[in-house]
Write a protein that holds these residues in place. Structure first.
Motif, PDB file in Angstrom:
ATOM      1  N   GLU A  27      -4.654   3.135  -7.472  1.00 54.00           N
ATOM      2  CA  GLU A  27      -5.709   4.056  -7.074  1.00 54.00           C
ATOM      3  C   GLU A  27      -5.231   5.504  -6.957  1.00 54.00           C
ATOM      4  O   GLU A  27      -6.049   6.404  -6.774  1.00 54.00           O
ATOM      5  CB  GLU A  27      -6.293   3.625  -5.725  1.00 54.00           C
ATOM      6  CG  GLU A  27      -6.957   2.267  -5.741  1.00 54.00           C
ATOM      7  CD  GLU A  27      -7.371   1.811  -4.350  1.00 54.00           C
ATOM      8  OE1 GLU A  27      -8.394   1.118  -4.242  1.00 54.00           O
ATOM      9  OE2 GLU A  27      -6.673   2.156  -3.375  1.00 54.00           O
ATOM     10  N   LEU A  47      -3.952   3.430   0.227  1.00 50.96           N
ATOM     11  CA  LEU A  47      -4.223   3.275  -1.199  1.00 50.96           C
ATOM     12  C   LEU A  47      -3.344   2.220  -1.858  1.00 50.96           C
ATOM     13  O   LEU A  47      -2.193   2.017  -1.473  1.00 50.96           O
ATOM     14  CB  LEU A  47      -4.011   4.604  -1.919  1.00 50.96           C
ATOM     15  CG  LEU A  47      -4.951   5.753  -1.558  1.00 50.96           C
ATOM     16  CD1 LEU A  47      -4.531   7.006  -2.298  1.00 50.96           C
ATOM     17  CD2 LEU A  47      -6.384   5.400  -1.847  1.00 50.96           C
ATOM     18  N   TYR A  89      -7.386   9.815  -7.035  1.00 49.23           N
ATOM     19  CA  TYR A  89      -7.531  10.795  -5.960  1.00 49.23           C
ATOM     20  C   TYR A  89      -7.377  12.224  -6.451  1.00 49.23           C
ATOM     21  O   TYR A  89      -7.734  13.164  -5.755  1.00 49.23           O
ATOM     22  CB  TYR A  89      -6.514  10.509  -4.850  1.00 49.23           C
ATOM     23  CG  TYR A  89      -7.143   9.889  -3.629  1.00 49.23           C
ATOM     24  CD1 TYR A  89      -7.108  10.533  -2.408  1.00 49.23           C
ATOM     25  CD2 TYR A  89      -7.784   8.667  -3.709  1.00 49.23           C
ATOM     26  CE1 TYR A  89      -7.685   9.967  -1.294  1.00 49.23           C
ATOM     27  CE2 TYR A  89      -8.360   8.091  -2.598  1.00 49.23           C
ATOM     28  CZ  TYR A  89      -8.312   8.740  -1.389  1.00 49.23           C
ATOM     29  OH  TYR A  89      -8.903   8.181  -0.294  1.00 49.23           O
ATOM     30  N   ARG A 116      -7.780   6.330   3.740  1.00 47.41           N
ATOM     31  CA  ARG A 116      -7.696   4.924   3.360  1.00 47.41           C
ATOM     32  C   ARG A 116      -6.318   4.616   2.772  1.00 47.41           C
ATOM     33  O   ARG A 116      -5.824   5.364   1.938  1.00 47.41           O
ATOM     34  CB  ARG A 116      -8.774   4.628   2.311  1.00 47.41           C
ATOM     35  CG  ARG A 116      -8.815   3.211   1.802  1.00 47.41           C
ATOM     36  CD  ARG A 116     -10.013   3.058   0.875  1.00 47.41           C
ATOM     37  NE  ARG A 116     -10.075   1.728   0.299  1.00 47.41           N
ATOM     38  CZ  ARG A 116      -9.545   1.393  -0.877  1.00 47.41           C
ATOM     39  NH1 ARG A 116      -8.907   2.312  -1.590  1.00 47.41           N
ATOM     40  NH2 ARG A 116      -9.649   0.173  -1.344  1.00 47.41           N
ATOM     41  N   ALA A 148     -12.549   9.963  -1.398  1.00 46.35           N
ATOM     42  CA  ALA A 148     -11.468  10.926  -1.582  1.00 46.35           C
ATOM     43  C   ALA A 148     -11.831  12.273  -0.960  1.00 46.35           C
ATOM     44  O   ALA A 148     -10.998  12.917  -0.305  1.00 46.35           O
ATOM     45  CB  ALA A 148     -11.162  11.096  -3.070  1.00 46.35           C
ATOM     46  N   TYR A 190      -3.412  13.978   1.115  1.00 46.63           N
ATOM     47  CA  TYR A 190      -3.296  12.615   1.608  1.00 46.63           C
ATOM     48  C   TYR A 190      -1.874  12.309   2.059  1.00 46.63           C
ATOM     49  O   TYR A 190      -1.657  11.603   3.033  1.00 46.63           O
ATOM     50  CB  TYR A 190      -3.709  11.656   0.492  1.00 46.63           C
ATOM     51  CG  TYR A 190      -3.502  10.198   0.798  1.00 46.63           C
ATOM     52  CD1 TYR A 190      -2.312   9.569   0.433  1.00 46.63           C
ATOM     53  CD2 TYR A 190      -4.471   9.451   1.450  1.00 46.63           C
ATOM     54  CE1 TYR A 190      -2.105   8.225   0.705  1.00 46.63           C
ATOM     55  CE2 TYR A 190      -4.269   8.113   1.734  1.00 46.63           C
ATOM     56  CZ  TYR A 190      -3.076   7.507   1.347  1.00 46.63           C
ATOM     57  OH  TYR A 190      -2.886   6.185   1.627  1.00 46.63           O
ATOM     58  N   ARG A 192       0.850  -1.194   0.000  1.00 45.49           N
ATOM     59  CA  ARG A 192       0.000   0.000   0.000  1.00 45.49           C
ATOM     60  C   ARG A 192       0.886   1.245   0.000  1.00 45.49           C
ATOM     61  O   ARG A 192       2.062   1.201   0.373  1.00 45.49           O
ATOM     62  CB  ARG A 192      -0.911   0.022   1.224  1.00 45.49           C
ATOM     63  CG  ARG A 192      -1.911  -1.132   1.273  1.00 45.49           C
ATOM     64  CD  ARG A 192      -3.087  -0.894   0.361  1.00 45.49           C
ATOM     65  NE  ARG A 192      -4.039  -1.995   0.364  1.00 45.49           N
ATOM     66  CZ  ARG A 192      -5.365  -1.827   0.399  1.00 45.49           C
ATOM     67  NH1 ARG A 192      -5.887  -0.617   0.463  1.00 45.49           N
ATOM     68  NH2 ARG A 192      -6.160  -2.877   0.377  1.00 45.49           N
TER      69      ARG A 192
END
Length: 492
Positions: free
Chosen positions: A423, A419, A427, A417, A459, A434, A335
């Motif tokens: 992904e 990511l 965003y 979250r 998002a 983020y 991630r």
């Protein structure tokens, strides 16, 4: 009796009733404080193995008089602080009000302890601390019970009219409806001149009518309800005129400005004497050193306690997974974390070991499901999930190993979250916010619908969280996560 006279009588009766409701709330707070002081002695009884009934039924000696006097003085300060903050005269959202209550009583506890320790007074320290801890629980509970009782009697509801017709007015209605304990009932939506509204798309079961040329006359006819002015950006000139005309007659006028994307909790208001200019100084809380350290310390303490408390459950789940198919207990997925760094996100394995191959085959065989997966990267009734995996996912127990990610410094308890690499592009501009924080085990998106929210909504919620972070909101999100998990809202 004319309609205007009836409206005036109704308005006076409503004002009289709300004044008495304010007095009742203040008296309820006083009662909760006294009950907490009385029951606080029980901790002393349990600690020294005394009979609780005997302790409660007998006076506790001369040193209790000093304790009582000091507690009454500090309680009075608390009541005055709540009155100053508008707890008895204005309605506040539940979590905002609860945060103010806890903050006030923590300060009073510190003041109480400082006075006792500095003066070296002869009184029970255990009684002192247990009393204030009880206050923090009893007072919010007493307020909630009083409001529920008033609500059941029809005496808590307060009529509200929304002035507006666009997206901002619709959002204002949704916000008020999301806090039923506020007691605000949207009875009408008043449309300013030149404003049209599609009633089918508006989230209000309320009458819709024109505001008219004379807003004061219209509102007087409706009994002078609480007014929320929620116009859109293209109606700014109209809003300025309405603020000027309504402000003098409605001292509690509520304005919902059409501003989006601002860090509301990190904002300072600047006023200029004799100039009608308002400036807002923006600062993101999590861009500053002290809030980041505070968040990290909270994560370390809370995650450590949770690992100790949940260790029997963690061991049991690991045993069940291993027993089912003999495969690995954990699933480690790459991630993207803070500053775009990759890390291994831990989960209890809830799928079969050849999950990726089965997914490709399943999507080829079910093209209608492929569209759903492309939107949320999730599938209802996923055929790859094992029997124990279904149970883990329904209760979000598969994410418990991420507590070790928190301790290791890869994640936070609450945050955006985590990511996947694929992904990131989805965003958009929000990805810069983020990267300021660590991803979270839970987050605002999870307590706002979990798997039912779209990716774009997630998002936006993540961006709102980063810009508006406070430690209290982290605590609120954790508490709401427990509720969501127990209800199993939107999990699959």
């Amino acid at each position: 009796m004319t309609a205007t006279t009836k409206s005036a009588v109704t308005t006076r009766g409503r004002v009289w009733w709300f004044q008495w409701v304010s007095y009742a709330l203040a008296l309820g707070d006083m009662a909760a404080l006294l009950v907490a002081f009385y029951l606080g002695r029980l901790s002393h009884a349990f600690y020294f193995h005394l009979n609780p009934a005997w302790v409660l039924l007998h006076w506790w000696g001369s040193y209790a008089q000093i304790n009582l006097l000091l507690f009454l003085v500090l309680s009075a300060l608390g009541i005055v602080a709540f009155a100053f903050k508008g707890h008895y005269s204005r309605r506040k959202a539940f979590w905002d009000e609860t945060g103010e209550i806890l903050g006030t009583f923590i300060l009073l506890l510190i003041l109480n302890a400082a006075i006792v320790f500095a003066g070296k007074w002869q009184m029970s320290r255990l009684w002192l601390f247990s009393t204030w801890v009880l206050v923090m629980g009893l007072l919010p509970l007493t307020r909630w019970l009083l409001r529920r009782a008033l609500q059941s009697l029809g005496g808590w509801a307060r009529p509200v009219v929304i002035i507006g017709c666009g997206q901002n007015a619709a959002e204002a209605v949704r916000a008020l409806n999301s806090e039923p304990m506020l007691g605000y009932t949207v009875e009408r939506v008043l449309l300013p001149g030149g404003c049209s509204l599609d009633a089918r798309s508006f989230p209000a079961h309320a009458a819709i009518e024109a505001l008219g040329e004379d807003p004061l006359t219209t509102l007087a006819r409706l009994g002078k309800p609480h007014v929320v002015l929620a116009l859109d950006m293209d109606q700014w000139e109209l809003q300025e005129r309405l603020v000027r005309s309504l402000g003098l007659n409605y001292p509690n006028l509520t304005i919902a400005p059409p501003l989006r994307g601002l860090p509301l909790f990190g904002m300072e208001v600047m006023h200029f004497f004799s100039h009608e200019v308002l400036m807002l100084r923006v600062r993101d809380n999590l861009s500053r050193f002290v809030p980041r350290i505070t968040k990290r310390l909270f994560d370390l303490i809370a995650a450590s306690l949770l690992v100790v408390i949940l260790s029997p459950l963690l061991l049991y789940i690991a045993w069940r997974i291993r027993r089912e198919d003999g495969g690995p207990v954990f699933f480690i997925q790459g991630r993207v974390g803070r500053q775009g760094r990759q890390f291994g996100c831990l989960k209890f394995r809830s799928m079969v070991m050849d999950a990726e191959d089965r997914l490709k085959q399943y999507l080829r065989d079910h093209p209608d499901v492929a569209a759903e997966y492309e939107r949320n990267f999730k599938i209802r009734n996923d055929p790859r999930v094992t029997r124990i995996g279904k149970l883990l996912r329904r209760g979000s127990l598969d994410e418990l190993p991420q507590l070790f990610n928190v301790l290791r410094g890869d994640m936070s308890l609450v945050g955006p979250r985590p990511l996947l690499e694929r992904e990131l592009d989805r965003y958009g501009k929000n990805i810069c916010l983020y990267r300021l924080v660590y991803p979270g085990i839970t987050g605002l998106w999870q307590v706002s619908g979990r798997s039912e929210t779209t990716f774009d909504e997630r998002a936006q919620l993540d961006a709102w969280y980063v810009k508006n972070w406070t430690l209290w909101y982290d605590i609120v999100i954790l508490l709401r996560t427990i509720k969501v998990v127990l209800r199993r809202d939107g999990a699959y």
